[in-house]
Structures are given as structure tokens and as C-alpha cells.
Design a protein around this motif. Structure first.
Motif, short mmCIF file in Angstrom:
data_model
loop_
_atom_site.label_atom_id
_atom_site.label_comp_id
_atom_site.label_asym_id
_atom_site.label_seq_id
_atom_site.Cartn_x
_atom_site.Cartn_y
_atom_site.Cartn_z
N PRO B 3 0.81 -1.22 0.00
CA PRO B 3 0.00 0.00 0.00
C PRO B 3 0.84 1.27 0.00
CG PRO B 3 -0.42 -1.35 1.96
CD PRO B 3 0.61 -2.04 1.17
N TYR B 32 -10.49 14.91 -0.03
CA TYR B 32 -10.02 13.55 0.26
C TYR B 32 -9.01 13.02 -0.75
CZ TYR B 32 -13.87 13.89 3.49
OH TYR B 32 -14.70 14.32 4.49
N ASN B 33 -8.58 13.90 -1.67
CA ASN B 33 -7.52 13.49 -2.59
C ASN B 33 -6.19 13.73 -1.91
OD1 ASN B 33 -9.29 12.81 -4.57
ND2 ASN B 33 -9.23 14.80 -5.57
N GLY B 34 -5.43 12.71 -1.76
CA GLY B 34 -4.14 12.87 -1.08
C GLY B 34 -3.29 11.65 -1.28
N PRO B 35 -2.19 11.61 -0.58
CA PRO B 35 -1.23 10.52 -0.79
C PRO B 35 -1.67 9.18 -0.21
CG PRO B 35 -0.48 11.97 0.97
CD PRO B 35 -1.72 12.59 0.40
N LEU B 36 -2.67 9.22 0.66
CA LEU B 36 -3.05 7.97 1.32
C LEU B 36 -4.10 7.24 0.50
CD1 LEU B 36 -3.11 9.58 4.79
CD2 LEU B 36 -1.53 7.82 4.06
N GLN B 37 -3.91 5.95 0.38
CA GLN B 37 -4.81 5.16 -0.44
C GLN B 37 -6.15 4.95 0.25
OE1 GLN B 37 -2.76 1.54 -1.35
NE2 GLN B 37 -2.01 2.39 -3.25
N THR B 38 -7.20 5.05 -0.55
CA THR B 38 -8.52 4.70 -0.05
C THR B 38 -9.16 3.79 -1.08
OG1 THR B 38 -9.63 6.51 -1.16
CG2 THR B 38 -8.78 6.98 1.04
N GLY B 39 -10.26 3.21 -0.70
CA GLY B 39 -10.95 2.33 -1.64
C GLY B 39 -11.88 3.09 -2.57
N GLU B 40 -11.92 4.42 -2.40
CA GLU B 40 -12.82 5.20 -3.23
C GLU B 40 -12.40 5.09 -4.68
OE1 GLU B 40 -15.50 6.98 -2.12
OE2 GLU B 40 -15.05 6.00 -0.24
#
Lengths: 335, 527
Positions: B3, B32-40
Motif C-alpha cells: 500500500p 479527500y484526494n491525497g497521498p493515502l490510499q482509499t478504496g474510493e
């Protein structure tokens, strides 16, 4: 992790999670070390002993079965933040300490999405000059527990970000507010008691200067001071000029341009263009300046700028005043 | 994949941001756009192809290829310059986004489906870069590696193109009965020929047919190849190969890129690749892989990039400088270097007879040949591709200036005996072709500015009149125009010296004169 024993004893909850995912945790640290020569493994120890340990204790109390996967996701988030040099930001610390515990049930069900959204939001807010990050974190901690699902949590975060000063989220956040449970929307908008949410949303949509917390505030008044001298950390190297657009203002300072977006909750500067500046209006409309006061019809409002060289520009709902003697722009609500 | 996703990280924001031209729209989802992965799921909004191309470029330079050279320099203000060493060589810190030719030119080749030659010593990443381009086209590494043609002295046409099936050879009553087992690489959209200068001359000719005409022929059977990007490599392009490269084959190559030396200050990156057994081509992010349709669309979008008149005039003026060779012919049309070359006359004899011109000032004296039509088309296409890559809708002069040296690298041959190259300050240009060609273009632009041709082009009015067409033009007006042309020619030849641009102007005036003369004859015949 760093080859040295951890300085404090870990909780049994975190110790179990580390034991269960030992290979994965170690692989993550190894990858971080590879990607960044001189990677500070002491920061990983701090992450484990601090936020992760506290989170593990709380998570184990809520749902021990799901705690391990949530902690692995949290560890990834923590490592990413360390790699990007953001781990020590006060807002990040506030998320670990207050917001995440409040949203723990959701984080346990959808760890990667919940953590990713919350921390991405924190990094975004941190990048917006003038955003009131402490307010956002406090309100998220207070209301996050009322969110039954991720969509609601995301909507709540967006509305609170808007209210924390991210004025350019206005139209999107207003739409989101319609989709939240009524009580949560009322609380998120900090509407004064007695105001029903439908009225609040209508009045918010009708103009940028309605503040649900202070519904009585009306009339010509100074609402924001935006800018500052670049020598003191502000954006402007010299006093800016201003033009009005339908939905904001465009500023020119030396050879740079900004777009200024403002409402009752805040004012944010974005990159602008010479084309926008050229298309803007420099008209003062019915505004005049007499005896240290701005006048609009019968309405009056004191302004702390000298008359010499004062530029007044009037937009549909807002006026801007700038002076060759100040690096700040005063924004005035017209109604 | 972890990840943390360190090796597949792409630039999330536009990699070459431009001022906002459309109405502003802020998206609350940006929170919520950023370096951390989300499931979106993503927004579903397709990335523009030029942005995808830039993302591919930056992924390659930042992650895949250890390429610290930024030799394609752009400035949007004064650049910081330093003079280094006794030779006072300039080190420039560009003030705008600048690029590495070793990555950019192959990528533009990919986007335009042209042909790129990598030159440079062994082990400098030429083949690895070519393989990356294959992966960008959506092929697996295995496919790309298996399809790569390795030049060697025993390479036959059958090795290159394919074999007739042995059973058919024995039993066939006619050529049509013989089936050919075509080599797979012929059908690929990225073709790689490693060490092409080790291929025997006869096989090079077969390669020329595939490269030039896009088909392969064996025993009267034809395989039509798809439009594709070509990457060729050569360790030493100037005589170091086993066989001399057929000139026509060399001419089919659109750009030549030099693999520059490795900077040992980047040894850490190399070490990491060894320790992690990391191969960049194995972790190309899926977001930067182009489908066939996307490349088709990209080629169309690049063709649609405009070349403004003022940029066109510069390239016209530059090209005009090189073909004229006053002593090579007697008739005006034949006063060209090509005439001299075809006749096989000793170059130095013709040069000795060429007097009167300032051979230092006339940049045409620095070359042995002129710029061909194919070269011109390639220059324009790559300039368009570079403008597209930079997110522009039209070519800027700097785009032309930056692409031209790589196109003309092997095409415009320097006359190293020319006085220009014997000046001490110009000695480096004897070896550094890219810098010489860029300098040549700068000199041409200086001369263009000196003559004030942007504002005072003597042919502009005549060309504009002609461009409006001859339909309905009266005999009287035709005569007036003929007189104007004759008057202009008389004015232009008053000076005693003939320079390349004047030569081309006079030929253009002759062309216009002939068209009006023909029209006049026709109109009189109608009367």
C-alpha cells in the motif's frame, strides 16, 4: 523494527497485532527504508509507542477481531506520513488522539478508507492558508461518532472543512448538507438553536454572508482581512490591486495574480491569471468613502485605511477595499 | 503490491500546470484526494492524453531511469548561468520546467509513432529505455523482450522477417502455395532493433522496406505492418558497427538521442536496484499504459497542434540557408549542394571557387548538405509533439529550437573544414552535434531578426495575394502582379551577394511569376 528495543512497553493489543502481522509490518518498514535513504526508524518507534498503541487499546475494546487489520492500515498511514514529513503536524496528532477514537467503529469496519479519508483531509486542510484546522479537528471529534457510514463521515468532513474556512467548497458542501441526516447537518453547520435546517440551507444558498451561528449579522460590515506582506509570511510582495468577478475577486501584485474566494466562513487565495484580471471589474458601484467610513446608501461602516489611493471594488454581494499603504485587502459584506 | 506504493507513485497534480482558462470549478471531493490510499473509486474523469504522457515522462525520469541530465532547457525568465573551468563552459539553471532528451524524445517518438535511434556506449540504458516504451504500449515485458531484434553479423532476412514453411517449400507448385511464418515482432506497435549497425547490409535493406514502407516481403508474400514506434540502438553510430549503415536506412530514422554518461552521485539508486532486485520495467504503473486507441487519438491530437505563421517563417528561413551552393551549377535551379554531391565533384574544389561570400557569416557554409523534405516534416511533427507534451495548443519557437537538433543530428552534415569550425570558440561544435545545430538555429534566428523579416517580409504581400486564388482575376490585375514580381526581383538582386534565403525567395518569385504567366496565357485564350 529499528533493531533497537522499544523504549516503552507496548500494550498487549498492539503486541498481538504486531505478532500477527510481523512479516507485513517489517516489509513496510523495509520498503520505507529503501525509498528514503536515512529513513528515521526512531519515528516508527514513536508511532508505535504513541498513537498506534493508544489506538490498539481502544480498538481492542471495541472489536478485538477487527483490530489487527485496522492497525496495519493505521501503520501504513503513519509510515506514509513519516515519509512525507507530515507525522508531526498538530492536525495529524489531533486526528490520532481525538478524531480517530471518535470514528473507531467505522475505522474498524472500513479501516483503509476511513483512515485514508481522514488523513488526506488533514493534509489538504493543512495546505490551505487560513483554514482553521483546530476547529475542524474538534468538530470532527465531536460529531464523527454520529456517522453511521463512510459517506456520511465524508460529507461531515466536507461541511466542517467549509466552515473551517475553505470557502471554495461552498457550493459542493451545500449540496452535501442536503444529504446528511437533519440533526447532523444542523450540528455540522453550527446553526443557532431554533433555526430549522431547511431555513438554514435556504439562507446559505441565497448569499455568501449568512452565518447560521450568527443569523442576526447583517448589513454593510468588514468581514475579512486577507493578505499580508511576503516579508512577514504573507502572499503579497507589494500592495495588491483588485478586480471583481461574478463569484469572487482577482488580485494582481507585481506580475502574479490570485483568485480570492470568500464567504462568511473564510477567505482563500488561489492562483489566478492575467486573463481573469483583465476580465474583472474595477467599478466601485454605489460605494463611497467619506470621513473614514464606507458608505452604501444609508449604510455606513468604519474602514481603517487612509483615503489616499484607496481602491473600492464592488461585486454582487461583496466589496473589496485595498490601499497602496496596506498589503491586506478588506472584504465587506454588502448585506 | 504494498500500500505504500513507492515505486508506482505518479504525479497526482497536473505535471505542467497552466493558468486556468475556463470558469473555475472547485470540487469538495478534493478534500479527500491525497497521498493515502482509499478504496474510493476515482472520479471517473479520464486523464487527458497529454497529461498522461507527462505523467509517463515524470514516472520514467523520477523512478525508472536514473537520468539526471536536463538538456532540453526552457526558461520563463532570466536563467541563472555560471561559467565553469578554463574553457568557461556555461552551466545553466533553467527557470522553467526542463526535460531530459534521453527520455523525452523516445516518449515523443512513442506518441507520434516515429523512429528513434539511441546512441551511446554500452550499459547506458539504451535498450532498457526502448523496452520501457514497449511496456507503455501495453505489451508484457516478455513480449517486448522476445520481439526485440538483436543485430548480429549473421542475421539473415529470414531471421528478421520470417521463414517459408519447409513442407510448403517442398510441395508447392507456385509461390502462392508457400506459406510464410512471419516473425511476431512485425505485428507489434513498438518495434525494437538492438545494435542495428551490426546487421549485414542485405538484411538492412529488408529492414529498410519495413521501416520505410511498413511492409515485409518474402517470396512474393507481403505482410502489412501496423503503424508503430521504432527504437533502434547503436553503441557507436559512426563506424563502430560491424557493417556500415545503409544511408537510406539512416535517413528513415527520425531522431537520434544520445545516452549520456551515468553520474556516480546517483550510485545509491543503483545500489538499491541491486539490493531489491528491482527492474523498473516490471513496475510500470497501469495508469500510464496507453491502449492502441489512445495512441491513435494522441497522434491525431498532435497533428492538430497549430504551427503559427511566425514560427513557420523561422523554420523556412533556417532551412533556406543550407542548400545553396553557388558554384555547383550554371542554371539557377541547380545551384545546390545536391547538384555537387550527385556529380561527385571534389568538394574542396567547388569551395575554393566559391568567393565573394563571407564564409564565416554565412551559416550555409557550415554544412555539406541541405535539409530534406522528410527532415522538415519530422521537425514540424516533433515540434508539435513537444508543444502537445507541454500542454500547449500551438508550437512555440522554443519547441522548434529544442527538437530540431535531435532530428537533424545525423541529417545535416557539418563541413568540418569550414572556417567556422576552426575558430577556437567553435571547436567544441566539431564533436557536439546537438549544441552545434542549436547554435546554428540561433544564428539563423539572429539573422532573421536583423533583417526584421517578421515585419518586413518582402514576399508576404505577394504570397497573400496568390493564396487568395486566381479565380476571377482580371488580365489587368494579373499584369500588375507580374510587374510587381519583376520589380521585386530587380530590387532583391541589386546586392551582389547571393545567400540561401535570397536564393529561395527568388525561386519562389519565379514560381509565382510562372503561375501568373500561365494564367495570363489561359485568360487571353478564353477571350
Amino acid at each position: 523494527m529499528s533493531g533497537q528495543p522499544l523504549s516503552t512497553t507496548l500494550s498487549s493489543a498492539l503486541a498481538r497485532a504486531l505478532q500477527a502481522g510481523r512479516g507485513q509490518f517489517n516489509a513496510r518498514v523495509a520498503e520505507a527504508c529503501r525509498s528514503q535513504p536515512g529513513f528515521d526508524t526512531a519515528a516508527v518507534d514513536a508511532l508505535l509507542c504513541g498513537p498506534l498503541d493508544q489506538l490498539a487499546i481502544r480498538a481492542a475494546a471495541v472489536d478485538a477481531e477487527r483490530a489487527n487489520s485496522m492497525l496495519l492500515a493505521a501503520f501504513d498511514v503513519g509510515l506514509t506520513l513519516i515519509l512525507r514529513g507530515k507525522a508531526e503536524l498538530p492536525l495529524v496528532q489531533a486526528l490520532w488522539a481525538n478524531v480517530l477514537p471518535a470514528c473507531l467503529p467505522l475505522a474498524l469496519r472500513q479501516p483503509r478508507d476511513t483512515l485514508g479519508n481522514l488523513f488526506n483531509a488533514a493534509l489538504y486542510l493543512q495546505s490551505v492558508a487560513g483554514a482553521r484546522t483546530v476547529q475542524w479537528a474538534q468538530e470532527m471529534a465531536s460529531l464523527g461518532g454520529h456517522c453511521a457510514n463512510l459517506a456520511t463521515l465524508r460529507g461531515l468532513g466536507q461541511i466542517l472543512a467549509w466552515r473551517a474556512g475553505v470557502a471554495h467548497f461552498r457550493s459542493g458542501a451545500l449540496q452535501v448538507a442536503h444529504s446528511l441526516p437533519l440533526e447532523l447537518a444542523h450540528a455540522a453547520l453550527a446553526a443557532a438553536p431554533g433555526l430549522d435546517i431547511a431555513t438554514v440551507l435556504d439562507r446559505l444558498a441565497s448569499g455568501p454572508w449568512f452565518d447560521p451561528a450568527r443569523p442576526a449579522a447583517r448589513g454593510l460590515r468588514v468581514v475579512h482581512e486577507v493578505g499580508g506582506f511576503s516579508g512577514f509570511g504573507g502572499p503579497f510582495a507589494q500592495p495588491p490591486e483588485v478586480r471583481a468577478l461574478a463569484d469572487g475577486f482577482v488580485l494582481r501584485c507585481a506580475d502574479r495574480h490570485w483568485y480570492l474566494c470568500a464567504d462568511a466562513f473564510g477567505a482563500v487565495l488561489h492562483a489566478g491569471s492575467a486573463e481573469e484580471f483583465a476580465a474583472g471589474s474595477a467599478e466601485a458601484g454605489a460605494l463611497t468613502f467619506r470621513g473614514g467610513e464606507i458608505c452604501l446608501g444609508d449604510a455606513r461602516c468604519a474602514l481603517d485605511l487612509p483615503a489616499e489611493g484607496l481602491q473600492l471594488v464592488c461585486g454582487p454581494n461583496t466589496a473589496a477595499a485595498c490601499s497602496p499603504h496596506s498589503h491586506f485587502i478588506r472584504l465587506l459584506a454588502l448585506a | 503490491m504494498s500500500p505504500l506504493n513507492i515505486f508506482q507513485r505518479l504525479s497526482k497534480s497536473p505535471t505542467n500546470p497552466k493558468p486556468v482558462a475556463r470558469a473555475r470549478q472547485f470540487d469538495v471531493a478534493d478534500l479527500y484526494n491525497g497521498p493515502l490510499q482509499t478504496g474510493e473509486a476515482g472520479t471517473g474523469e479520464a486523464v487527458a492524453l497529454d497529461e498522461k504522457l507527462r505523467q509517463a515522462y515524470f514516472w520514467i525520469v523520477n523512478t525508472a531511469i536514473i537520468s539526471p541530465h536536463y538538456d532540453i532547457e526552457y526558461n520563463d525568465g532570466p536563467a541563472q548561468r555560471y561559467q565553469v573551468g578554463d574553457s568557461k563552459r556555461a552551466l545553466t539553471l533553467p527557470s522553467a520546467q526542463s526535460y531530459s532528451s534521453f527520455v523525452l524524445l523516445p516518449l515523443l517518438t512513442f506518441a507520434t509513432r516515429r523512429k528513434c535511434l539511441f546512441v551511446g556506449g554500452p550499459g547506458r540504458g539504451k535498450t532498457a529505455s526502448a523496452i520501457l516504451m514497449g511496456v507503455l504500449a501495453g505489451y508484457s515485458i516478455k513480449e517486448v523482450r522476445r520481439a526485440m531484434q538483436h543485430g548480429h553479423p549473421q542475421m539473415t532476412i529470414a531471421d528478421l522477417l520470417g521463414n517459408p514453411l519447409p513442407a510448403d517449400l517442398v510441395g508447392a507448385q507456385s509461390m502462392d502455395d508457400i506459406r510464410i511464418a512471419w516473425r511476431n515482432w512485425l505485428g507489434m506497435r513498438v518495434k525494437i532493433v538492438d545494435e542495428y549497425n551490426r546487421i549485414p547490409t542485405r538484411t538492412q535493406s529488408a529492414l529498410l522496406t519495413v521501416m520505410g514502407d511498413n511492409y515485409a516481403e518474402v517470396l512474393n508474400h507481403v505482410f502489412e505492418c501496423p503503424e508503430s514506434a521504432w527504437y533502434l540502438t547503436a553503441n557507436d553510430d559512426r563506424g563502430g558497427g560491424t557493417y556500415a549503415v545503409v544511408e537510406a536506412l539512416r535517413d528513415r530514422i527520425d531522431v537520434v538521442v544520445q545516452a549520456l554518461a551515468f553520474n556516480p552521485r546517483f550510485l545509491d539508486d543503483l545500489l538499491m536496484r541491486i539490493e531489491e532486485n528491482l527492474r523498473p520495467e516490471e513496475c510500470v504503473p497501469p495508469e500510464i499504459i496507453f491502449s492502441e486507441q489512445e495512441v491513435d487519438r494522441m497522434v491525431e491530437e498532435i497533428r492538430a497542434i497549430a504551427v503559427p505563421q511566425e514560427v513557420r517563417r523561422r523554420i523556412e528561413f533556417f532551412t533556406s540557408q543550407f542548400e545553396l551552393f553557388e558554384t555547383a551549377g550554371a542554371q539557377f535551379e541547380y545551384l545546390t549542394k545536391d547538384t555537387a554531391r550527385l556529380a561527385g565533384v571534389e568538394w574542396h574544389e567547388l569551395v575554393a571557387a566559391d568567393n565573394g561570400r563571407d564564409r564565416l557569416k554565412d551559416i550555409g557554409c557550415q554544412t555539406l548538405n541541405g535539409v530534406s523534405v522528410r527532415n522538415l516534416m519530422t521537425i514540424l511533427l516533433y515540434a508539435k509533439a513537444l508543444a502537445y507534451f507541454r500542454g500547449n495548443t500551438e508550437v512555440e519557437l522554443e519547441d522548434l529550437r529544442q527538437t530540431l537538433p535531435f532530428v537533424l543530428h545525423d541529417k545535416l552534415q557539418p563541413d568540418l573544414d569550414a572556417p567556422f569550425f576552426s575558430l577556437p570558440e567553435n571547436v567544441p561544435f566539431r564533436a557536439d552535434r546537438v549544441s552545434w545545430l542549436r547554435h546554428l538555429f540561433d544564428l539563423a534566428c539572429d539573422e532573421y531578426d536583423r533583417l526584421n523579416l517578421d515585419r518586413e517580409d518582402p514576399l508576404a504581400d505577394l504570397e497573400a495575394d496568390f493564396a487568395r486564388g486566381l479565380d476571377g482575376l482580371s488580365e489587368r490585375d494579373t499584369r500588375t502582379r507580374l510587374a510587381n514580381i519583376e520589380r521585386l526581383i530587380a530590387e532583391r538582386v541589386k546586392g551582389r551577394k547571393l545567400y540561401g534565403h535570397l536564393y529561395d525567395d527568388l525561386l519562389k518569385l519565379k514560381y509565382l511569376h510562372q503561375r501568373y504567366t500561365n494564367y495570363l496565357h489561359w485568360i487571353r485564350a478564353q477571350a
